[in-house]
Design an enzyme around this catalytic site. Structure first.
Site, PDB file in Angstrom:
ATOM      1  N   ASP A  11       0.847  -1.205   0.000  1.00 48.60           N
ATOM      2  CA  ASP A  11       0.000   0.000   0.000  1.00 48.60           C
ATOM      3  C   ASP A  11       0.883   1.256   0.000  1.00 48.60           C
ATOM      4  O   ASP A  11       0.911   2.000   0.965  1.00 48.60           O
ATOM      5  CB  ASP A  11      -0.957  -0.003   1.214  1.00 48.60           C
ATOM      6  CG  ASP A  11      -0.238  -0.048   2.564  1.00 48.60           C
ATOM      7  OD1 ASP A  11       0.914  -0.534   2.622  1.00 48.60           O
ATOM      8  OD2 ASP A  11      -0.814   0.422   3.560  1.00 48.60           O
ATOM      9  N   HIS A 244       9.867  -0.514   8.705  1.00 46.62           N
ATOM     10  CA  HIS A 244       8.813  -1.528   8.746  1.00 46.62           C
ATOM     11  C   HIS A 244       8.855  -2.496   7.547  1.00 46.62           C
ATOM     12  O   HIS A 244       9.243  -3.651   7.679  1.00 46.62           O
ATOM     13  CB  HIS A 244       7.437  -0.869   8.803  1.00 46.62           C
ATOM     14  CG  HIS A 244       7.224  -0.060  10.046  1.00 46.62           C
ATOM     15  ND1 HIS A 244       7.284  -0.606  11.305  1.00 46.62           N
ATOM     16  CD2 HIS A 244       6.962   1.250  10.230  1.00 46.62           C
ATOM     17  CE1 HIS A 244       7.059   0.328  12.212  1.00 46.62           C
ATOM     18  NE2 HIS A 244       6.865   1.462  11.577  1.00 46.62           N
TER      19      HIS A 244
HETATM   20 CA   LIG Z   1       2.846  -0.858   4.024  1.00 46.62          CA
END
Ligand SMILES: [Ca+2]
Length: 325
Positions: A11, A244
């Site tokens: 995303d 992340h």
């Molecule tokens: Ca992501």
């Protein structure tokens, strides 16, 4: 280690874009597809960004558009204070993006690719788990046909990390608790890379500045998109940015840098801990509970940060230096 054929479910998203470049420039990865999902921005925006990144860096893999809404819960307002209004830190983007998305939906694309390449496809999923859950609902057989699944999501309390979107939950899981719980319920080769390790790895301001000077247009791009992101982390005392999504890529290509724990995982689906991920360790016995009958999955509980940061830097600098656009 042999080269992995990878579908990247994402995303974009600033750290998503940085992880895409990690995949693109890694000699151990053959990127065969990019599938979009809502999350850091609405689906139209994350899909547009995936296509933009594909064009900008000459990435051959097709982009397939995925889920616009979670299986459970509402689509929250996009976190513009973290990823910008355009999902890429508000850098200027062209009015029109060249190229078309794949005619298939993301989950259909995943099913087709896994069936066409049995035991060869690794999926790295770094957004909501919605596309993966839809693929498993429609084609449960793919569970036995994938080579490996690595997700960024969740938090299990290691190093004190439990949540980011709430004190108890990580954003990718919280954003679609049902999808996450469904993919944990399936017996497939899944590894979970959560906040326990991703928040432990920080790219400092100096690290990013060095990347900017040493990795040509790629370093410059990473620098530009990460300005707002760095401000966000600075606002609560992190000196740099937490890594992340690239942590999931690092696990795929260098699993030896991580320590893991195995056991079945459940997602809390109501109450104040909504979105919390809880694993029952395979090493422990407890009275019967919700974990009963669920397959064991690996979660990452520790990472060799410096080695990981060196690997990221080396991959990006080398890739950019070769002019591998
Ligand atoms: Ca992501």
């Amino acid at each position: 280690m042999r080269v992995a054929k990878v579908i990247y479910d994402t995303d974009p998203g600033i750290d998503d874009a940085m992880a895409l470049l990690f995949l693109h420039y890694s000699p151990l990865v053959d990127l065969v597809g990019i599938t979009s999902v809502m999350g850091n921005a609405p689906i139209e925006v994350t899909t547009r960004n995936a296509l933009y990144l594909k064009n900008l860096f000459n990435i051959a893999a097709p982009v397939a558009k995925g889920a616009a809404a979670p299986l459970k819960g509402e689509m929250r307002a996009a976190p513009a204070h973290i990823h910008g209004h355009n999902g890429l830190g508000d850098i200027p983007l062209p009015e029109h993006i060249e190229g078309e998305v794949d005619p298939r939906t993301a989950h259909r694309f995943i099913i087709d690719m896994v069936r066409a390449n049995p035991h060869e496809i690794s999926i790295v999923a770094v957004g909501r788990m919605t596309n993966l859950a839809l693929a498993l609902r429609e084609a449960p057989d793919i569970a036995h046909l994938v080579r490996e699944v690595v997700i960024m999501g969740g938090a299990f309390g290691y190093h004190g990390h439990l949540g980011n979107i709430t004190p108890a939950a990580e954003a990718n899981i919280h954003g679609d608790v049902l999808a996450a719980d469904e993919i944990f319920a399936v017996n497939w080769p899944l590894t979970v890379v959560g906040l326990d390790v991703t928040v432990e790895t920080v790219m400092t301001h100096d690290y990013l500045q060095n990347l900017r000077s040493d990795a040509d247009f790629v370093g410059e791009f990473i620098w530009d998109i990460s300005r707002l992101y760095e401000q966000f982390y600075n606002s609560f005392g992190v000196e740099g940015i937490c890594v992340h999504d690239s942590s999931a890529v690092a696990y795929l290509i260098a699993p030896q840098l991580f320590k893991t724990r195995s056991g079945p995982i459940c997602v809390v689906q109501e109450g104040i801990a909504y979105g919390e991920t809880i694993q029952k360790s395979d090493m422990r016995r407890h009275p019967p509970g919700p974990w009963e009958g669920r397959p064991s999955h690996r979660i990452c509980i520790d990472v060799e940060r410096e080695a990981f940061l060196s690997l990221y830097r080396e991959t990006i600098v080398t890739g950019a230096g070769k002019g591998l656009k």
